[in-house]
Enzyme design. Structure first.
Site, PDB file in Angstrom:
ATOM      1  CG  HIS A  88      -1.015 -55.828 -53.042  1.00 35.52           C
ATOM      2  ND1 HIS A  88      -0.127 -56.216 -53.814  1.00 35.52           N
ATOM      3  CD2 HIS A  88      -0.611 -55.220 -51.924  1.00 35.52           C
ATOM      4  CE1 HIS A  88       1.124 -55.912 -53.384  1.00 35.52           C
ATOM      5  NE2 HIS A  88       0.679 -55.287 -51.845  1.00 35.52           N
TER       6      HIS A  88
ATOM      7  NE  ARG B 136       1.589 -52.424 -52.740  1.00 37.25           N
ATOM      8  CZ  ARG B 136       2.150 -51.334 -52.336  1.00 37.25           C
ATOM      9  NH1 ARG B 136       2.330 -50.180 -53.074  1.00 37.25           N
ATOM     10  NH2 ARG B 136       2.630 -51.144 -51.075  1.00 37.25           N
TER      11      ARG B 136
ATOM     12  CD  GLU C  19       3.035 -53.271 -46.344  1.00 38.86           C
ATOM     13  OE1 GLU C  19       2.916 -53.445 -45.047  1.00 38.86           O
ATOM     14  OE2 GLU C  19       3.331 -54.446 -47.117  1.00 38.86           O
TER      15      GLU C  19
END
Length: 205
Positions: A9, A58, A89
């Protein structure tokens, strides 16, 4: 083989401040949006046919900007993205929101893969979910655009081609990494389920 277009991102305000983001849900900064738009032609050149995204804002914003870039380039518009939690993540526990300076010496040890942050996601859990995410993406019509995170891309490269944390530079925001992976039903899959891969490009910006 299926080609995975792994995009980290764009930058957020925390990226600019060097704060670890982990699972904290932050959207792109204005600079991040501009950088993603600039990456659009590099992604469009691969003519992706499927789109998978992490659930965080994001990545979803990055995917929307890349979809617009593909449409503007004359490529067919991407389908509705598959939101896949396996591509999120790493959970960084107590370190989320901290800078390397605030963390101290343990930051370098973490970057080298030598420790897990307090309250962070265990490495075995990361490996298992990333292997499952790669198998799932490889079953889609390719090339498959996967909008994800730097730590997740590093985990994929470690699992698929043996590039462990201490041997790889940071994944830039935003950037494109191109990885060929075997069909999920192919015989070349090893115990991890993601062997037989080939890294074609890393950190295209």
């Amino acid at each position: 083989m299926t080609t995975l277009l792994l995009v980290r991102h764009g930058a957020t305000s925390w990226t600019h401040d060097r704060r670890l983001q982990g699972r904290t849900d932050i959207d792109l900064s204005d600079i991040g949006r501009s950088d993603v738009a600039a990456l659009g032609p590099a992604v469009a050149a691969w003519a992706p046919r499927s789109l998978v995204v992490s659930p965080l804002r994001r990545t979803r914003s990055t995917a929307e900007l890349l979809s617009t870039a593909l449409r503007d380039s004359g490529e067919a518009e991407l389908p509705v993205p598959v939101v896949e939690a396996g591509w999120t993540e790493h959970g960084l526990g107590e370190w989320e929101g901290l800078t390397p300076h605030e963390i101290g010496d343990d930051y370098a040890r973490w970057r080298a893969g030598a420790l897990v942050p307090p309250g962070g996601e265990p490495r075995d859990d990361i490996r298992a979910r990333v292997a499952a995410a790669v198998r799932s993406a490889a079953a889609l019509p390719g090339p498959v655009l996967v909008v994800t995170h730097g730590g997740t891309i590093r985990a994929v490269l470690a699992a698929c081609v043996g590039l462990t944390a201490e041997r790889i530079e940071p994944v830039a925001p935003p950037s494109l990494t191109v990885l060929d992976v075997a069909d999920p039903h192919a015989s070349e899959h090893g115990p991890s389920g993601v062997n037989g891969a080939r890294l074609r490009h890393f950190n295209i910006r």
